[in-house]
Scaffold this motif. Structure first.
Motif, PDB file in Angstrom:
ATOM      1  N   SER A  62      21.653  -2.673  57.027  1.00  0.00           N
ATOM      2  CA  SER A  62      21.783  -1.288  57.961  1.00  0.00           C
ATOM      3  C   SER A  62      21.826  -0.165  56.931  1.00  0.00           C
ATOM      4  O   SER A  62      22.460  -0.233  56.046  1.00  0.00           O
ATOM      5  N   PHE A  63      21.132   0.846  57.151  1.00  0.00           N
ATOM      6  CA  PHE A  63      21.185   1.841  56.262  1.00  0.00           C
ATOM      7  C   PHE A  63      22.487   2.614  56.091  1.00  0.00           C
ATOM      8  O   PHE A  63      23.176   2.862  57.065  1.00  0.00           O
ATOM      9  N   SER A  64      23.150   2.994  54.733  1.00  0.00           N
ATOM     10  CA  SER A  64      24.206   3.685  54.682  1.00  0.00           C
ATOM     11  C   SER A  64      24.138   5.020  54.204  1.00  0.00           C
ATOM     12  O   SER A  64      24.650   5.940  54.776  1.00  0.00           O
ATOM     13  N   ARG A  65      23.483   5.081  53.270  1.00  0.00           N
ATOM     14  CA  ARG A  65      23.393   6.513  52.388  1.00  0.00           C
ATOM     15  C   ARG A  65      22.354   6.736  51.175  1.00  0.00           C
ATOM     16  O   ARG A  65      22.139   5.597  50.569  1.00  0.00           O
ATOM     17  N   TRP A  66      22.034   7.703  51.074  1.00  0.00           N
ATOM     18  CA  TRP A  66      21.099   8.119  49.842  1.00  0.00           C
ATOM     19  C   TRP A  66      21.806   8.549  48.632  1.00  0.00           C
ATOM     20  O   TRP A  66      22.895   9.035  48.647  1.00  0.00           O
ATOM     21  N   TYR A  67      21.296   7.924  47.366  1.00  0.00           N
ATOM     22  CA  TYR A  67      21.944   8.497  46.110  1.00  0.00           C
ATOM     23  C   TYR A  67      21.049   9.092  45.490  1.00  0.00           C
ATOM     24  O   TYR A  67      19.891   8.491  45.097  1.00  0.00           O
ATOM     25  N   PHE A  68      21.098  10.424  45.130  1.00  0.00           N
ATOM     26  CA  PHE A  68      19.737  11.045  44.441  1.00  0.00           C
ATOM     27  C   PHE A  68      20.448  11.855  43.413  1.00  0.00           C
ATOM     28  O   PHE A  68      21.268  12.749  43.588  1.00  0.00           O
ATOM     29  N   SER A  69      19.558  12.151  42.117  1.00  0.00           N
ATOM     30  CA  SER A  69      20.320  13.131  41.076  1.00  0.00           C
ATOM     31  C   SER A  69      18.972  13.519  40.474  1.00  0.00           C
ATOM     32  O   SER A  69      17.904  12.505  40.137  1.00  0.00           O
ATOM     33  N   LEU A  70      19.063  14.472  40.167  1.00  0.00           N
ATOM     34  CA  LEU A  70      18.037  15.288  39.430  1.00  0.00           C
ATOM     35  C   LEU A  70      18.283  16.269  38.647  1.00  0.00           C
ATOM     36  O   LEU A  70      19.250  17.110  38.933  1.00  0.00           O
ATOM     37  N   CYS A  71      18.285  16.138  37.247  1.00  0.00           N
ATOM     38  CA  CYS A  71      18.263  17.116  36.319  1.00  0.00           C
ATOM     39  C   CYS A  71      17.694  18.205  36.233  1.00  0.00           C
ATOM     40  O   CYS A  71      16.479  17.948  36.137  1.00  0.00           O
ATOM     41  N   GLY A  72      18.121  19.331  36.086  1.00  0.00           N
ATOM     42  CA  GLY A  72      17.460  20.593  36.483  1.00  0.00           C
ATOM     43  C   GLY A  72      17.074  21.088  37.479  1.00  0.00           C
ATOM     44  O   GLY A  72      17.589  20.402  38.541  1.00  0.00           O
ATOM     45  N   HIS A  73      15.785  21.576  38.074  1.00  0.00           N
ATOM     46  CA  HIS A  73      15.363  22.185  39.078  1.00  0.00           C
ATOM     47  C   HIS A  73      14.165  21.372  39.438  1.00  0.00           C
ATOM     48  O   HIS A  73      13.389  20.744  38.729  1.00  0.00           O
ATOM     49  N   GLY A  74      13.586  21.544  40.750  1.00  0.00           N
ATOM     50  CA  GLY A  74      12.289  20.823  41.365  1.00  0.00           C
ATOM     51  C   GLY A  74      12.475  20.536  42.702  1.00  0.00           C
ATOM     52  O   GLY A  74      13.625  20.406  43.264  1.00  0.00           O
ATOM     53  N   ARG A  75      11.208  19.650  43.182  1.00  0.00           N
ATOM     54  CA  ARG A  75      11.294  19.357  44.279  1.00  0.00           C
ATOM     55  C   ARG A  75      10.698  17.780  44.391  1.00  0.00           C
ATOM     56  O   ARG A  75       9.934  17.404  43.447  1.00  0.00           O
ATOM     57  N   VAL A  76      11.485  16.679  45.029  1.00  0.00           N
ATOM     58  CA  VAL A  76      10.870  15.585  45.206  1.00  0.00           C
ATOM     59  C   VAL A  76      10.672  15.254  46.516  1.00  0.00           C
ATOM     60  O   VAL A  76      11.470  15.238  47.159  1.00  0.00           O
ATOM     61  N   THR A  77       9.463  14.694  46.717  1.00  0.00           N
ATOM     62  CA  THR A  77       9.085  14.097  48.244  1.00  0.00           C
ATOM     63  C   THR A  77       9.120  12.724  48.132  1.00  0.00           C
ATOM     64  O   THR A  77       8.280  12.093  47.192  1.00  0.00           O
ATOM     65  N   VAL A  78       9.644  11.908  48.978  1.00  0.00           N
ATOM     66  CA  VAL A  78       9.439  10.343  49.173  1.00  0.00           C
ATOM     67  C   VAL A  78       8.693   9.960  50.480  1.00  0.00           C
ATOM     68  O   VAL A  78       9.330  10.458  51.501  1.00  0.00           O
ATOM     69  N   THR A  79       7.572   9.663  50.638  1.00  0.00           N
ATOM     70  CA  THR A  79       7.012   9.130  51.557  1.00  0.00           C
ATOM     71  C   THR A  79       6.789   7.458  51.515  1.00  0.00           C
ATOM     72  O   THR A  79       6.329   6.799  50.474  1.00  0.00           O
ATOM     73  N   GLY A  80       7.326   6.854  52.474  1.00  0.00           N
ATOM     74  CA  GLY A  80       7.075   5.461  52.601  1.00  0.00           C
ATOM     75  C   GLY A  80       5.917   5.132  53.131  1.00  0.00           C
ATOM     76  O   GLY A  80       5.033   5.755  53.806  1.00  0.00           O
ATOM     77  N   ILE A  81       5.457   3.935  52.925  1.00  0.00           N
ATOM     78  CA  ILE A  81       4.300   3.117  53.123  1.00  0.00           C
ATOM     79  C   ILE A  81       4.454   1.909  54.090  1.00  0.00           C
ATOM     80  O   ILE A  81       5.309   1.181  53.779  1.00  0.00           O
ATOM     81  N   CYS A  82       4.154   2.243  55.309  1.00  0.00           N
ATOM     82  CA  CYS A  82       4.616   1.254  56.384  1.00  0.00           C
ATOM     83  C   CYS A  82       3.822   0.050  56.374  1.00  0.00           C
ATOM     84  O   CYS A  82       4.626  -1.303  56.748  1.00  0.00           O
ATOM     85  N   GLN A  83       2.696  -0.334  55.875  1.00  0.00           N
ATOM     86  CA  GLN A  83       2.153  -1.561  55.905  1.00  0.00           C
ATOM     87  C   GLN A  83       2.429  -2.049  54.367  1.00  0.00           C
ATOM     88  O   GLN A  83       2.610  -1.432  53.384  1.00  0.00           O
ATOM     89  N   LEU A  84       2.212  -3.483  54.358  1.00  0.00           N
ATOM     90  CA  LEU A  84       2.477  -4.326  53.013  1.00  0.00           C
ATOM     91  C   LEU A  84       0.910  -3.996  52.511  1.00  0.00           C
ATOM     92  O   LEU A  84       0.083  -4.652  52.651  1.00  0.00           O
ATOM     93  N   TRP A  85       1.096  -3.062  51.465  1.00  0.00           N
ATOM     94  CA  TRP A  85      -0.148  -2.618  50.836  1.00  0.00           C
ATOM     95  C   TRP A  85      -0.505  -3.220  49.616  1.00  0.00           C
ATOM     96  O   TRP A  85       0.362  -3.375  48.897  1.00  0.00           O
TER      97      TRP A  85
END
Length: 165
Positions: A62-85
């Motif tokens: 079961s999903f609980s939470r995200w942990y995310f850290s980034l030093c400095g500034h910027g944008r990070v996009t996370v895209t999941g791939i649904c099939q076993l690729w």
């Protein structure tokens, strides 16, 4: 990498899959050299993207939470791939990409110690989708796009799950 806390939560860290990232970059350069076009619906890796993976030690999560850290500034996009690729056998198709995507950012004018911003409802739904897909696979792949000054060396991204009893 898997970490366990005293509450029995499982924290899984996103790890770059260097071999798959390189394979996708070779596909792009091969098409460019030969002057060919991508297949209809094919999703080519962009220069600021890399392939990451999560390895699931158990399938009932079961999903609980995200942990995310980034030093400095910027944008990070996370895209999941649904099939076993398997990019050595098939090309990545746009229809295989999950929605919603996860986005974290810190603007250039924000102080270094300011918390990262995200779209919380999307992140919650995205985490739940990952837990759902974990029920049927041991590994899941993701495209991480690093923009606006974000660098992989300054990034840490993991997700916490609780095992279902």
């Amino acid at each position: 990498m898997e970490k366990r806390s005293c509450t029995d939560a499982i924290v899984l860290e996103f790890r770059e899959d260097v071999a798959l990232t390189e394979m996708m970059r070779l596909r792009v350069s091969s098409l460019q050299r030969s002057g060919q076009k991508r297949q209809d619906g094919e999703r080519l890796l962009l220069p600021y993207e890399a392939v990451y993976r999560l390895d699931f030690p158990t399938q009932d999560l079961s999903f609980s939470r995200w942990y995310f850290s980034l030093c400095g500034h910027g944008r990070v996009t996370v895209t999941g791939i649904c099939q076993l690729w398997t990019p050595d056998l098939t090309h990545l198709m746009t229809r295989q990409l999950l929605e919603p995507i996860g986005t974290f950012w810190r603007n250039a004018e924000d102080p270094e110690d300011s918390p990262l911003k995200s779209l919380e409802a999307d992140m919650q739904e995205f985490g739940e989708r990952i837990a759902e897909l974990a029920k049927v696979r041991k590994v899941m792949y993701f495209l991480l796009a690093l923009k606006d000054g974000a660098e992989a060396a300054k990034l840490s991204c993991s997700v916490e799950f609780t095992p279902q009893k």
